[in-house]
Write an enzyme that holds these catalytic residues in place. Structure first.
Site, mmCIF file in Angstrom:
data_model
loop_
_atom_site.group_PDB
_atom_site.id
_atom_site.type_symbol
_atom_site.label_atom_id
_atom_site.label_comp_id
_atom_site.label_asym_id
_atom_site.label_seq_id
_atom_site.Cartn_x
_atom_site.Cartn_y
_atom_site.Cartn_z
ATOM 1 N N LYS A 143 0.777 -1.118 0.056
ATOM 2 C CA LYS A 143 -0.009 -0.056 0.015
ATOM 3 C C LYS A 143 0.863 1.369 -0.043
ATOM 4 O O LYS A 143 2.160 1.069 0.137
ATOM 5 C CB LYS A 143 -0.857 -0.043 1.350
ATOM 6 C CG LYS A 143 -0.078 -0.189 2.624
ATOM 7 C CD LYS A 143 0.061 0.744 3.340
ATOM 8 C CE LYS A 143 1.383 1.111 3.723
ATOM 9 N NZ LYS A 143 1.627 2.260 4.993
ATOM 10 N N HIS A 173 -0.480 -5.340 6.191
ATOM 11 C CA HIS A 173 0.074 -5.843 7.160
ATOM 12 C C HIS A 173 -0.830 -6.027 8.666
ATOM 13 O O HIS A 173 -0.524 -6.785 9.460
ATOM 14 C CB HIS A 173 1.580 -5.466 7.579
ATOM 15 C CG HIS A 173 1.784 -4.499 8.226
ATOM 16 N ND1 HIS A 173 1.701 -3.039 8.052
ATOM 17 C CD2 HIS A 173 2.084 -4.387 9.669
ATOM 18 C CE1 HIS A 173 1.970 -2.336 8.982
ATOM 19 N NE2 HIS A 173 2.052 -2.967 10.086
ATOM 20 N N LYS A 177 -1.823 -9.403 11.615
ATOM 21 C CA LYS A 177 -1.514 -9.243 13.189
ATOM 22 C C LYS A 177 -2.512 -10.330 13.799
ATOM 23 O O LYS A 177 -3.517 -10.578 13.485
ATOM 24 C CB LYS A 177 -1.868 -8.096 13.998
ATOM 25 C CG LYS A 177 -0.724 -6.894 13.295
ATOM 26 C CD LYS A 177 -1.009 -5.381 13.966
ATOM 27 C CE LYS A 177 -0.107 -4.328 13.521
ATOM 28 N NZ LYS A 177 1.380 -4.321 13.792
ATOM 29 N N GLU A 211 1.289 6.867 17.347
ATOM 30 C CA GLU A 211 2.892 6.398 17.246
ATOM 31 C C GLU A 211 3.600 7.294 17.665
ATOM 32 O O GLU A 211 3.208 8.539 17.727
ATOM 33 C CB GLU A 211 3.021 6.131 15.722
ATOM 34 C CG GLU A 211 2.011 4.728 14.993
ATOM 35 C CD GLU A 211 2.689 4.430 13.641
ATOM 36 O OE1 GLU A 211 3.471 3.645 13.501
ATOM 37 O OE2 GLU A 211 2.460 5.562 12.659
ATOM 38 N N ASP A 230 -1.330 6.751 4.365
ATOM 39 C CA ASP A 230 -0.332 5.772 4.960
ATOM 40 C C ASP A 230 -1.035 4.870 5.961
ATOM 41 O O ASP A 230 -0.757 3.855 5.993
ATOM 42 C CB ASP A 230 0.547 6.643 5.596
ATOM 43 C CG ASP A 230 1.768 5.963 6.104
ATOM 44 O OD1 ASP A 230 2.074 4.787 5.375
ATOM 45 O OD2 ASP A 230 2.083 5.853 7.341
ATOM 46 N N HIS A 235 -4.736 0.459 6.728
ATOM 47 C CA HIS A 235 -5.027 -0.410 7.833
ATOM 48 C C HIS A 235 -6.251 -0.142 8.660
ATOM 49 O O HIS A 235 -6.940 -1.047 9.246
ATOM 50 C CB HIS A 235 -3.806 -0.011 8.738
ATOM 51 C CG HIS A 235 -2.400 -0.112 8.201
ATOM 52 N ND1 HIS A 235 -2.191 -1.361 7.338
ATOM 53 C CD2 HIS A 235 -1.103 0.427 8.386
ATOM 54 C CE1 HIS A 235 -0.836 -1.046 6.860
ATOM 55 N NE2 HIS A 235 -0.254 0.003 7.727
HETATM 56 C C1 BG6 Z 1 2.945 1.362 8.141
HETATM 57 C C2 BG6 Z 1 2.957 2.617 8.030
HETATM 58 O O1 BG6 Z 1 2.231 0.668 7.118
HETATM 59 O O2 BG6 Z 1 2.626 0.860 9.341
HETATM 60 C C3 BG6 Z 1 4.025 3.310 8.807
HETATM 61 O O3 BG6 Z 1 3.680 2.918 6.730
HETATM 62 C C4 BG6 Z 1 3.736 2.850 10.317
HETATM 63 O O4 BG6 Z 1 4.017 4.560 8.826
HETATM 64 C C5 BG6 Z 1 3.389 1.272 10.430
HETATM 65 O O5 BG6 Z 1 4.485 3.259 11.269
HETATM 66 C C6 BG6 Z 1 2.852 0.769 11.523
HETATM 67 O O6 BG6 Z 1 2.755 -0.689 11.864
HETATM 68 P P1 BG6 Z 1 3.150 -1.358 13.021
HETATM 69 O O7 BG6 Z 1 2.876 -2.732 12.582
HETATM 70 O O8 BG6 Z 1 4.213 -1.054 13.689
HETATM 71 O O9 BG6 Z 1 1.799 -1.021 13.886
#
Ligand code: BG6
Length: 467
Positions: A143, A173, A177, A211, A230, A235
């Site tokens: 993505k 992704h 999870k 984050e 993003d 997600h």
């Molecule tokens: C990614 C984004 O897809 O997911 C990032 O591009 C983000 O910006 C990340 O930090 C977060 O993934 P996770 O698995 O660390 O929560």
């Protein structure tokens, strides 16, 4: 289960995702008994040779792998790695793949992992066609899939000119999870929760993914992308679909995609007035960022799913960089009791409604909070909580990292946790009002929970975080 040996062609092999997740994940899979025999052909815009790439990969794996490797294991993995610069062209790529196949014997399949930004995806697909690497191949696409409705449709059409939909695995992704998959188990393997999983019992839903992380080395990508593209259009909406979808007729890819796509079709267009865009102070001064940038590093919004199950139930979504805490929660707030018989001052209702919370952190947790009696004389109430964690199962060691799980699924040809062209296009379509007329970014202090306007957005409710 027998799996054919695979040559994995990794595009964007020196990028951030590769360094953090893909190389560590591939190392684990390649050395485990879960995956078939593999060889990896890495490629990117950088001009490296095999040894230089192996050194890069070693660095990445040492820094980011969650499972320490010894030298013997590293050597066993390193000899499966080859590098060919993308600039060497399709013939050189084809040659490297043929050599890698030669190491694997009969019946080899190819898995092309496109860890490249949307504007580069098409060039890579064309290169694969020119290199004759379409047969016996599957392709994982990263993505964002396009940057708006028009580009997504165009990208899908063009990719379909080379690969068939069944060869394409659009990865998100978050769906790999454990906790995201646990939503499906929780909802559909039990008779207890589904009857109350609707507008009659649920007051609102929060999907909150703050984050602490900043841009790291990704300014170039992030400036052109921003928090909405993003994180949200990918997600957060994907996870929302798991929460909101109707029970699928079977736990198989078509049935699940159909139900998810119905959720996306019922999603009302995202209106700019229900969105808070934020940018952390100092962002414009960072290297690689336009000093007048209007890219959002934070976004909070109210979404509505206009169907029988969810009409009138707001879904509040929030995510951003450089915030106070790193968390990934989905929180379902239940309606309060219709009438309280408890005396004023007993504490009922003062600590918010009952909640069911899914924590998508690496240590997956599900918890249910509710009022109960505080021990002692009189009737005083406290919020209690029941909690389950993957660590309690005795199987915590079996958890695969999201990327590992999904790469393995792609090698098995299993689309269950991947997204379809149709789903992606509906999400872009619902996003267009926001993309065409984004409200100006509001500043927020790094280390905070976002601009003040987030409170108005969610009123009369309140954000659950910080706990
Ligand atoms: C990614 C984004 O897809 O997911 C990032 O591009 C983000 O910006 C990340 O930090 C977060 O993934 P996770 O698995 O660390 O929560």
């Amino acid at each position: 289960e027998h799996l054919d040996p695979h040559v994995i062609v990794l595009f964007g092999a020196t990028g951030d995702l590769s360094r953090r997740k893909l190389l560590p994940g591939l190392t684990y899979l390649a050395l485990s008994s879960l995956a078939p025999e593999v060889q990896i052909v890495a490629t990117s815009l950088e001009d490296l040779d095999d040894d230089a790439f192996r050194a890069f990969a070693f660095q990445a794996v040492s820094e980011f792998s969650t499972r320490p490797l010894n030298k013997e294991q590293w050597d066993a993995f390193a000899c499966k790695l080859r590098y060919v610069p993308q600039s060497a062209g399709p013939e050189a790529l084809a040659k490297a793949v043929a050599e890698a196949e030669g190491e694997l014997g009969e019946g080899v399949r190819r898995l092309h992992y496109l860890s490249v930004p949307p504007r580069a995806a098409l060039a890579v697909v064309t290169m694969l066609r020119d290199a004759g690497l379409v047969e016996r191949s599957r392709v994982i696409m990263e993505k964002p899939f396009g940057t708006d409705l028009e580009s997504a449709i165009k990208l899908n059409d063009q990719v379909h000119g080379v690969f068939q939909e069944r060869q394409i695995f659009r990865i998100d992704h978050f769906l790999g999870k454990e906790a995201a998959q646990n939503i499906l188990a929780f909802r559909f393997a039990n008779g207890l929760f589904e009857p109350i999983w609707n507008r009659n019992f649920i007051d609102h839903v929060q999907i909150d993914i703050p984050e602490v992380l900043g841009l790291d080395r990704r300014a170039g990508f992030y400036e052109a992308t921003g928090a909405y593209k993003d994180m949200v259009v990918t997600h957060l909406f994907q996870v929302m679909a798991f929460v909101a979808m109707e029970p699928p007729t079977a736990l198989e890819p078509r049935a699940i995609s159909e139900e998810k796509n119905k959720v996306f079709r019922s999603l009302l267009p995202i209106e700019p007035r229900h969105v808070v865009r934020g940018q952390y102070l100092g962002y414009r001064g960072e290297e690689g960022v336009n000093p007048e940038s209007d890219t959002e590093t934070f976004i909070a919004l109210r979404a509505r799913i206009d169907n029988w199950r969810w009409a009138g139930v707001p879904f509040y979504l929030r995510t951003g960089k450089r915030m106070a805490e790193g968390q990934r929660i989905i929180s379902i707030a239940f309606k309060e009791a219709p009438k309280s018989m408890f005396p004023a001052g007993s504490g009922v209702g003062t600590q918010g409604p009952d909640h069911l919370t899914f924590d998508l952190a690496d240590e997956t947790k599900v918890s249910l909070s509710f009022y109960g009696k505080r021990p002692g004389p009189g009737m005083r109430l406290d919020k209690l909580s029941m909690q389950f964690s993957t660590h309690d199962t005795g199987h915590a060691g079996d958890v695969l990292e999201a990327y590992e799980r999904l790469i393995l699924d792609a090698m098995r040809g299993d689309h269950t946790l991947f997204t379809t062209a149709e789903g992606i296009e509906s999400l872009w379509e619902r996003s267009m009002p926001l993309l065409e007329d984004p409200p100006p970014v509001k500043p927020y202090t790094p280390g905070s929970w976002g601009p003040n306007a987030i409170h108005q957005l969610i009123a009369p409710h309140a954000w659950r975080l910080p706990f």
